[in-house]
Design a protein around this motif. Sequence first.
Motif, PDB file in Angstrom:
ATOM      1  N   ASP A 235      77.902  54.095  44.742  1.00  0.00           N
ATOM      2  CA  ASP A 235      78.126  55.517  44.451  1.00  0.00           C
ATOM      3  C   ASP A 235      76.796  56.122  44.020  1.00  0.00           C
ATOM      4  N   LEU A 236      76.833  57.401  43.629  1.00  0.00           N
ATOM      5  CA  LEU A 236      75.637  58.061  43.123  1.00  0.00           C
ATOM      6  C   LEU A 236      75.154  57.350  41.856  1.00  0.00           C
ATOM      7  N   VAL A 237      73.835  57.244  41.718  1.00  0.00           N
ATOM      8  CA  VAL A 237      73.241  56.532  40.584  1.00  0.00           C
ATOM      9  C   VAL A 237      72.925  57.525  39.467  1.00  0.00           C
ATOM     10  N   VAL A 238      73.324  57.179  38.254  1.00  0.00           N
ATOM     11  CA  VAL A 238      73.019  58.011  37.089  1.00  0.00           C
ATOM     12  C   VAL A 238      71.533  57.877  36.760  1.00  0.00           C
ATOM     13  N   HIS A 239      70.871  58.983  36.484  1.00  0.00           N
ATOM     14  CA  HIS A 239      69.444  58.990  36.171  1.00  0.00           C
ATOM     15  C   HIS A 239      69.149  58.153  34.925  1.00  0.00           C
ATOM     16  N   GLY A 240      68.086  57.367  34.983  1.00  0.00           N
ATOM     17  CA  GLY A 240      67.635  56.647  33.805  1.00  0.00           C
ATOM     18  C   GLY A 240      67.311  57.582  32.640  1.00  0.00           C
ATOM     19  N   PRO A 241      66.567  58.676  32.875  1.00  0.00           N
ATOM     20  CA  PRO A 241      66.278  59.605  31.777  1.00  0.00           C
ATOM     21  C   PRO A 241      67.528  60.247  31.178  1.00  0.00           C
ATOM     22  N   LEU A 242      68.555  60.488  31.997  1.00  0.00           N
ATOM     23  CA  LEU A 242      69.796  61.048  31.470  1.00  0.00           C
ATOM     24  C   LEU A 242      70.469  60.065  30.517  1.00  0.00           C
ATOM     25  N   ASN A 243      70.479  58.792  30.896  1.00  0.00           N
ATOM     26  CA  ASN A 243      71.038  57.781  29.998  1.00  0.00           C
ATOM     27  C   ASN A 243      70.234  57.680  28.713  1.00  0.00           C
ATOM     28  N   LEU A 244      68.919  57.771  28.826  1.00  0.00           N
ATOM     29  CA  LEU A 244      68.067  57.718  27.637  1.00  0.00           C
ATOM     30  C   LEU A 244      68.379  58.879  26.697  1.00  0.00           C
ATOM     31  N   ILE A 245      68.462  60.091  27.231  1.00  0.00           N
ATOM     32  CA  ILE A 245      68.743  61.258  26.397  1.00  0.00           C
ATOM     33  C   ILE A 245      70.100  61.128  25.714  1.00  0.00           C
ATOM     34  N   ASN A 246      71.123  60.702  26.457  1.00  0.00           N
ATOM     35  CA  ASN A 246      72.450  60.564  25.855  1.00  0.00           C
ATOM     36  C   ASN A 246      72.475  59.483  24.782  1.00  0.00           C
ATOM     37  N   MET A 247      71.729  58.413  24.991  1.00  0.00           N
ATOM     38  CA  MET A 247      71.627  57.353  24.000  1.00  0.00           C
ATOM     39  C   MET A 247      70.996  57.889  22.715  1.00  0.00           C
ATOM     40  N   VAL A 248      69.929  58.663  22.854  1.00  0.00           N
ATOM     41  CA  VAL A 248      69.223  59.191  21.690  1.00  0.00           C
ATOM     42  C   VAL A 248      70.038  60.302  21.017  1.00  0.00           C
ATOM     43  N   ASN A 249      70.755  61.097  21.793  1.00  0.00           N
ATOM     44  CA  ASN A 249      71.637  62.099  21.197  1.00  0.00           C
ATOM     45  C   ASN A 249      72.698  61.450  20.313  1.00  0.00           C
ATOM     46  N   PHE A 250      73.237  60.335  20.765  1.00  0.00           N
ATOM     47  CA  PHE A 250      74.232  59.608  19.982  1.00  0.00           C
ATOM     48  C   PHE A 250      73.616  59.154  18.656  1.00  0.00           C
ATOM     49  N   TRP A 251      72.400  58.618  18.725  1.00  0.00           N
ATOM     50  CA  TRP A 251      71.680  58.210  17.522  1.00  0.00           C
ATOM     51  C   TRP A 251      71.480  59.397  16.579  1.00  0.00           C
ATOM     52  N   ARG A 252      71.107  60.546  17.132  1.00  0.00           N
ATOM     53  CA  ARG A 252      70.914  61.740  16.317  1.00  0.00           C
ATOM     54  C   ARG A 252      72.200  62.160  15.628  1.00  0.00           C
ATOM     55  N   ASP A 253      73.319  62.053  16.329  1.00  0.00           N
ATOM     56  CA  ASP A 253      74.599  62.452  15.752  1.00  0.00           C
ATOM     57  C   ASP A 253      74.988  61.559  14.576  1.00  0.00           C
ATOM     58  N   VAL A 254      74.557  60.322  14.606  1.00  0.00           N
ATOM     59  CA  VAL A 254      74.878  59.382  13.524  1.00  0.00           C
ATOM     60  C   VAL A 254      73.867  59.488  12.386  1.00  0.00           C
ATOM     61  N   ILE A 255      72.579  59.503  12.728  1.00  0.00           N
ATOM     62  CA  ILE A 255      71.515  59.493  11.718  1.00  0.00           C
ATOM     63  C   ILE A 255      71.279  60.883  11.134  1.00  0.00           C
ATOM     64  N   GLY A 256      71.329  61.893  11.988  1.00  0.00           N
ATOM     65  CA  GLY A 256      71.049  63.269  11.563  1.00  0.00           C
ATOM     66  C   GLY A 256      70.606  64.067  12.763  1.00  0.00           C
ATOM     67  N   VAL A 257      71.340  65.124  13.094  1.00  0.00           N
ATOM     68  CA  VAL A 257      71.151  65.820  14.370  1.00  0.00           C
ATOM     69  C   VAL A 257      69.755  66.408  14.521  1.00  0.00           C
ATOM     70  N   ASN A 258      69.086  66.716  13.434  1.00  0.00           N
ATOM     71  CA  ASN A 258      67.753  67.309  13.517  1.00  0.00           C
ATOM     72  C   ASN A 258      66.638  66.278  13.379  1.00  0.00           C
ATOM     73  N   MET A 259      66.985  65.016  13.347  1.00  0.00           N
ATOM     74  CA  MET A 259      65.990  63.964  13.166  1.00  0.00           C
ATOM     75  C   MET A 259      65.210  63.702  14.451  1.00  0.00           C
ATOM     76  N   LEU A 260      63.917  63.481  14.296  1.00  0.00           N
ATOM     77  CA  LEU A 260      63.098  62.936  15.376  1.00  0.00           C
ATOM     78  C   LEU A 260      62.822  61.475  15.035  1.00  0.00           C
ATOM     79  N   PRO A 261      62.941  60.588  16.000  1.00  0.00           N
ATOM     80  CA  PRO A 261      62.609  59.195  15.714  1.00  0.00           C
ATOM     81  C   PRO A 261      61.101  59.013  15.563  1.00  0.00           C
ATOM     82  N   LYS A 262      60.728  57.864  15.069  1.00  0.00           N
ATOM     83  CA  LYS A 262      59.312  57.508  15.041  1.00  0.00           C
ATOM     84  C   LYS A 262      58.899  56.935  16.384  1.00  0.00           C
TER      85      LYS A 262
END
Length: 310
Positions: A235-262
């Motif tokens: 089937d159509l392949v999901v973009h690697g960058p899209l998966n990365l963004i969604n992964m990091v958004n999930f982290w932001r929702d848990v740690i703090g939505v306005n947080m930037l990682p190191k």
Amino acid sequence: MSRTLKRFYSSASSPSATSVAAQFLSKTQSRPPLIQTQLLDANQLQRLSATLSRIELANALPEKGTSLPACYHLAYFTPAQVEEELGNDGTDTTFNPPRPFTRRMWAGGELEWIAGEGKGLSVGQEVKETTELVSCVGKKTRAGEEMVVVGVEKKYENEFGVALIDKRNWIFRPEIITSTAPAERPVKIPFPEGKYIRDFCQTPVTLFRFSALTFNAHKIHYNKEWCREVESHRDLVVHGPLNLINMVNFWRDVIGVNMLPKKITYRATSPLYANEKYRVVMSEEKDKVTEVNIIDSYGKVGMVGRIESK
């Protein structure tokens, strides 16, 4: 297979991955870095947020000075090649090695946020992106297939200096001479559990919108005929960058939505497909480090990540 696809994928000679990589590295590093300057406009941020179903930035046009969430820079500084310069699979060829290693996959990378508090990327800034080829090596897969691994480094500078360093790796496999039928879907198994979980099932609409925003014409993300008949994806392949963004958004929702990682390190390990459910499994933060895996419905790990907090 159609006559057109056969024409695209006929090849007479096959130089080794090592020789192709060495020549490409030497040729590309003799050129000056690729520099782009762009205004981080609010419209792009709003549309990316709508594509990601992130209501906090999608409902209204973000104001000037709004901080760019982690990894949202991926929707800016898009490639600008005319269609005639793209690869047969639609990929931008700026850092693509020559034939036969033309089949590109996003392999992973590392991101590091350099700027101090209040000095990161934000809406309304004019930002300079400097891209350099830093590595190109020939390797072999476990099955013995040759491939070329290309690494680039991107630096993003605003009025305060370097705000972000983004290192990316792409794998280039040989062009397909004879395609095979796509594999059938495996048998589903229960998803693993974890401290934090979030499930996704990407639609063709989401993939189209993300491709449009990133000006990414890679056919594996929108052309099902190409996916199945040429590259043997089911089937159509999901973009690697899209998966990365969604992964990091999930982290932001848990740690703090306005947080930037190191710092983030991540690696794509297996394709994830449209219309198939997959799960992000995230551990509890320990010593400011969070481990994240993305796993499909069949037990395959599609991406692994490590996110360090400041």
